[in-house]
Design an enzyme around this catalytic site. Structure first.
Site, mmCIF file in Angstrom:
data_model
loop_
_atom_site.group_PDB
_atom_site.id
_atom_site.type_symbol
_atom_site.label_atom_id
_atom_site.label_comp_id
_atom_site.label_asym_id
_atom_site.label_seq_id
_atom_site.Cartn_x
_atom_site.Cartn_y
_atom_site.Cartn_z
ATOM 1 N N LYS A 221 2.347 -3.385 7.252
ATOM 2 C CA LYS A 221 2.595 -3.558 5.805
ATOM 3 C C LYS A 221 4.034 -3.127 5.479
ATOM 4 O O LYS A 221 4.713 -3.765 4.659
ATOM 5 C CB LYS A 221 1.603 -2.747 4.980
ATOM 6 C CG LYS A 221 0.172 -3.239 5.013
ATOM 7 C CD LYS A 221 -0.041 -4.636 4.433
ATOM 8 C CE LYS A 221 0.204 -4.713 2.938
ATOM 9 N NZ LYS A 221 -0.145 -6.060 2.410
ATOM 10 N N THR B 210 0.819 -1.207 0.000
ATOM 11 C CA THR B 210 0.000 0.000 0.000
ATOM 12 C C THR B 210 0.860 1.268 0.000
ATOM 13 O O THR B 210 2.012 1.234 0.451
ATOM 14 C CB THR B 210 -0.906 -0.015 1.257
ATOM 15 O OG1 THR B 210 -1.450 1.271 1.465
ATOM 16 C CG2 THR B 210 -0.117 -0.380 2.511
ATOM 17 N N ASP B 211 0.271 2.367 -0.472
ATOM 18 C CA ASP B 211 0.972 3.653 -0.394
ATOM 19 C C ASP B 211 1.034 4.160 1.047
ATOM 20 O O ASP B 211 1.774 5.103 1.343
ATOM 21 C CB ASP B 211 0.293 4.701 -1.298
ATOM 22 C CG ASP B 211 -1.154 5.000 -0.931
ATOM 23 O OD1 ASP B 211 -1.725 4.294 -0.078
ATOM 24 O OD2 ASP B 211 -1.724 5.955 -1.502
ATOM 25 N N GLU B 212 0.236 3.549 1.947
ATOM 26 C CA GLU B 212 0.180 4.062 3.318
ATOM 27 C C GLU B 212 1.506 3.877 4.058
ATOM 28 O O GLU B 212 1.730 4.507 5.095
ATOM 29 C CB GLU B 212 -0.977 3.402 4.083
ATOM 30 C CG GLU B 212 -2.297 3.656 3.379
ATOM 31 C CD GLU B 212 -3.542 3.305 4.172
ATOM 32 O OE1 GLU B 212 -3.491 3.302 5.410
ATOM 33 O OE2 GLU B 212 -4.571 3.043 3.531
ATOM 34 N N TYR C 202 -1.711 -0.658 11.013
ATOM 35 C CA TYR C 202 -1.870 -1.306 9.703
ATOM 36 C C TYR C 202 -0.691 -0.972 8.794
ATOM 37 O O TYR C 202 -0.020 -1.868 8.271
ATOM 38 C CB TYR C 202 -3.194 -0.871 9.040
ATOM 39 C CG TYR C 202 -3.239 -1.158 7.543
ATOM 40 C CD1 TYR C 202 -3.230 -2.462 7.059
ATOM 41 C CD2 TYR C 202 -3.282 -0.112 6.607
ATOM 42 C CE1 TYR C 202 -3.261 -2.732 5.688
ATOM 43 C CE2 TYR C 202 -3.313 -0.368 5.235
ATOM 44 C CZ TYR C 202 -3.297 -1.675 4.787
ATOM 45 O OH TYR C 202 -3.312 -1.941 3.438
HETATM 46 P P1 NAD Z 1 -9.491 -7.443 2.339
HETATM 47 O O1 NAD Z 1 -9.483 -7.147 3.801
HETATM 48 O O2 NAD Z 1 -10.734 -7.188 1.552
HETATM 49 O O3 NAD Z 1 -9.128 -8.996 2.096
HETATM 50 C C1 NAD Z 1 -8.102 -9.626 2.805
HETATM 51 C C2 NAD Z 1 -8.209 -11.123 2.547
HETATM 52 O O4 NAD Z 1 -7.125 -11.763 3.251
HETATM 53 C C3 NAD Z 1 -9.502 -11.754 3.063
HETATM 54 O O5 NAD Z 1 -10.025 -12.645 2.104
HETATM 55 C C4 NAD Z 1 -9.066 -12.494 4.318
HETATM 56 O O6 NAD Z 1 -9.872 -13.625 4.597
HETATM 57 C C5 NAD Z 1 -7.627 -12.873 3.977
HETATM 58 N N1 NAD Z 1 -6.791 -13.074 5.171
HETATM 59 C C6 NAD Z 1 -6.632 -12.222 6.218
HETATM 60 N N2 NAD Z 1 -5.815 -12.757 7.142
HETATM 61 C C7 NAD Z 1 -5.429 -13.980 6.647
HETATM 62 C C8 NAD Z 1 -4.579 -15.014 7.130
HETATM 63 N N3 NAD Z 1 -3.966 -14.925 8.331
HETATM 64 N N4 NAD Z 1 -4.411 -16.106 6.381
HETATM 65 C C9 NAD Z 1 -5.041 -16.234 5.166
HETATM 66 N N5 NAD Z 1 -5.857 -15.285 4.659
HETATM 67 C C10 NAD Z 1 -6.060 -14.179 5.394
HETATM 68 O O7 NAD Z 1 -8.259 -6.666 1.742
HETATM 69 P P2 NAD Z 1 -8.098 -5.960 0.319
HETATM 70 O O8 NAD Z 1 -8.653 -4.598 0.395
HETATM 71 O O9 NAD Z 1 -8.552 -6.890 -0.732
HETATM 72 O O10 NAD Z 1 -6.500 -5.821 0.245
HETATM 73 C C11 NAD Z 1 -5.700 -6.867 -0.279
HETATM 74 C C12 NAD Z 1 -4.241 -6.473 -0.185
HETATM 75 O O11 NAD Z 1 -4.021 -5.274 -0.908
HETATM 76 C C13 NAD Z 1 -3.774 -6.194 1.246
HETATM 77 O O12 NAD Z 1 -2.485 -6.726 1.401
HETATM 78 C C14 NAD Z 1 -3.765 -4.679 1.348
HETATM 79 O O13 NAD Z 1 -2.777 -4.253 2.250
HETATM 80 C C15 NAD Z 1 -3.416 -4.296 -0.069
HETATM 81 N N6 NAD Z 1 -3.929 -2.986 -0.526
HETATM 82 C C16 NAD Z 1 -5.261 -2.678 -0.383
HETATM 83 C C17 NAD Z 1 -5.726 -1.452 -0.851
HETATM 84 C C18 NAD Z 1 -7.190 -1.079 -0.757
HETATM 85 O O14 NAD Z 1 -7.555 0.063 -1.058
HETATM 86 N N7 NAD Z 1 -8.079 -1.979 -0.401
HETATM 87 C C19 NAD Z 1 -4.845 -0.539 -1.449
HETATM 88 C C20 NAD Z 1 -3.495 -0.903 -1.568
HETATM 89 C C21 NAD Z 1 -3.051 -2.129 -1.117
HETATM 90 P P1 TYD Z 2 -10.782 3.737 4.341
HETATM 91 O O1 TYD Z 2 -11.764 3.274 3.308
HETATM 92 O O2 TYD Z 2 -10.877 3.132 5.716
HETATM 93 O O3 TYD Z 2 -9.320 3.602 3.721
HETATM 94 P P2 TYD Z 2 -7.876 4.114 4.302
HETATM 95 O O4 TYD Z 2 -8.008 4.475 5.730
HETATM 96 O O5 TYD Z 2 -7.032 2.899 4.097
HETATM 97 O O6 TYD Z 2 -7.479 5.283 3.432
HETATM 98 O O7 TYD Z 2 -10.970 5.297 4.518
HETATM 99 C C1 TYD Z 2 -10.765 6.198 3.459
HETATM 100 C C2 TYD Z 2 -10.823 7.595 4.034
HETATM 101 O O8 TYD Z 2 -12.153 7.853 4.507
HETATM 102 C C3 TYD Z 2 -9.915 7.808 5.235
HETATM 103 O O9 TYD Z 2 -9.374 9.130 5.166
HETATM 104 C C4 TYD Z 2 -10.828 7.682 6.436
HETATM 105 C C5 TYD Z 2 -12.147 8.190 5.899
HETATM 106 N N1 TYD Z 2 -13.366 7.580 6.484
HETATM 107 C C6 TYD Z 2 -14.405 8.405 6.974
HETATM 108 O O10 TYD Z 2 -14.307 9.644 6.950
HETATM 109 N N2 TYD Z 2 -15.515 7.798 7.472
HETATM 110 C C7 TYD Z 2 -15.658 6.445 7.521
HETATM 111 O O11 TYD Z 2 -16.695 5.939 8.014
HETATM 112 C C8 TYD Z 2 -14.595 5.621 7.001
HETATM 113 C C9 TYD Z 2 -14.687 4.116 7.029
HETATM 114 C C10 TYD Z 2 -13.473 6.230 6.484
#
Ligand code: NAD
Ligand code: TYD
Length: 355
Positions: A163, A134-136, A159
């Site tokens: 990561k 992630t960019d975070e 988190y």
């Molecule tokens: P998500 O929370 O929707 O899905 C995570 C998945 O991992 C789930 O299916 C869960 O069951 C599985 N999981 C969790 N713990 C586990 C374990 N101990 N063993 C096996 N499986 C396990 O997450 P997402 O949003 O799909 O993100 C996927 C990846 O992409 C993550 O690594 C996250 O850091 C990264 N990412 C997400 C975003 C975003 O905006 N969602 C952006 C950049 C990077």
């Molecule tokens: P989120 O979807 O949790 O992603 P991330 O924290 O990984 O960026 O949140 C996106 C943005 O929205 C973040 O700045 C937090 C804000 N947010 C709210 O303002 N209200 C909410 O209920 C949630 C879930 C997030």
């Protein structure tokens, strides 16, 4: 042994989550000569219903495994003779990491370590390890500037710290052992199948139900949104063509404050549902501790090196996403009620009994 031979045998961890589901729906039909093994322990965020359309494909299978359990993982890697892994499994919600950081450390750090150790044992087979990050990890930006691959790591939440630790381990395994790794650091994703605790699906569900729309702090935090299908195409490209040891930032150049985003969602919903303006439901609530102010990705490196650029404009992607959630209210409600977790028992536990 009569087993089909595949050009590649790839483990996709976290394949039942938001991005993992979209990735498998993209990869499985696209590469019929590869085997994809979905390795997921099905936490609250894992939803196998998302994968119904590929479940019976010859080149797909599911393994219910916790990546923190080394021996079980080892047996799975051996049985499928994996030649690569795309690692997405993680605890991914910042708010949960604030109230309960332990699972973030064990899954995102120890789980990643287990996978790296298994990959290290398979280097002679040209094993590739793709870490989806992630960019975070870069922390927070001020009013100007962008995250590049050279930006220092300054994670601010449990988190993002977990990561970042995973990214560092991946890098170290390349430098120390010569493991073939690639890392992608992507901005906030949106699109179908996102668990409704995250901003966009949460706001859609609440607005539809006439509930408050909780915006943290002053609502001026900025996120850089990318459609999940654009992210999946980038992962596909980096997995196949990324240079060994390389890191790639992925983002859509769609910066918007949370407040403006929620207002846009309300405008689309008001129009589609023909209701009174829904932005009246916006409610400012206490800010998230350590809330990063702004994220913005400079994606010029992946564009230059690999020719990737996003296909979706934010306007089209957001409108299509809002419509998807309106068309899938049943999916959303099953997520909230927890009903989706029974799908595994129905589909897989029963099947195991029959064999
Ligand atoms: P998500 O929370 O929707 O899905 C995570 C998945 O991992 C789930 O299916 C869960 O069951 C599985 N999981 C969790 N713990 C586990 C374990 N101990 N063993 C096996 N499986 C396990 O997450 P997402 O949003 O799909 O993100 C996927 C990846 O992409 C993550 O690594 C996250 O850091 C990264 N990412 C997400 C975003 C975003 O905006 N969602 C952006 C950049 C990077
Ligand atoms: P989120 O979807 O949790 O992603 P991330 O924290 O990984 O960026 O949140 C996106 C943005 O929205 C973040 O700045 C937090 C804000 N947010 C709210 O303002 N209200 C909410 O209920 C949630 C879930 C997030």
């Amino acid at each position: 042994m009569g087993q089909r031979s595949y050009a590649k045998r790839i483990g996709v961890t976290g394949g039942a989550g938001f991005i993992g589901s979209n990735l498998l729906l993209h990869l499985v039909p696209r590469y019929p000569d590869y085997l994809f093994v979905n390795i997921d322990c099905l936490t609250y965020a894992g939803n196998l219903m998302n994968l119904e359309s590929i479940e019976s494909k010859d080149n797909y299978c599911f393994e219910k495994i916790d990546i923190r359990q080394f021996e079980t993982l080892l047996e799975c890697f051996d049985r499928h003779d994996l030649t690569g892994v795309i690692h997405l499994a993680a605890e991914s919600h910042v708010d949960r990491s604030i109230t309960g950081p332990s699972a973030f450390v064990s899954t995102n750090i120890n789980g990643t370590f287990n996978l790296l150790e298994l990959a290290r044992g398979r280097m002679d087979r040209g094993f590739r390890f793709h870490h989806v990050s992630t960019d975070e990890v870069y922390g927070s930006l001020g009013e100007t500037g962008y995250f590049t691959e050279q930006s220092p790591y300054r994670p601010n939440s449990p988190y993002s710290a977990s990561k970042a630790a995973g990214d560092h381990l991946v890098r170290a395994y390349h430098e120390t052992y010569g493991l073939d790794v690639v890392t992608t650091n992507c901005s906030n994703n949106y699109g179908p199948y996102q668990f409704p605790e995250k901003l966009i699906p949460l706001m859609i569900r609440n607005a539809r139900a006439g509930l408050k729309l909780p915006v943290y702090g002053d609502g001026r935090n900025v996120r850089d949104w990318l459609h999940v299908q654009d992210h999946c195409e980038a992962i596909d490209l980096v997995f196949h063509e990324g240079s060994k040891g390389g890191s790639y930032n992925i983002g859509g150049h769609n910066e918007i404050t949370n407040l403006e985003l929620v207002q846009r969602i309300c405008a689309i919903l008001t129009d589609r549902l023909g209701t009174e303006p829904l932005d009246r439901l916006i409610t400012f609530v206490e800010d998230r501790p350590g809330h990063d102010r702004r994220y913005a990705i400079d994606a010029s490196y992946i564009q230059r090196e690999l020719g990737w650029k996003p296909r979706y404009t934010f306007a089209d992607g957001l409108a299509q996403t809002v419509q998807w959630y309106l068309d899938h209210t049943n999916w959303m409600e099953r997520c909230v009620s927890g009903d989706y977790s029974k799908y595994y028992d129905r589909m897989y536990a029963d099947r195991r009994e029959m064999t």
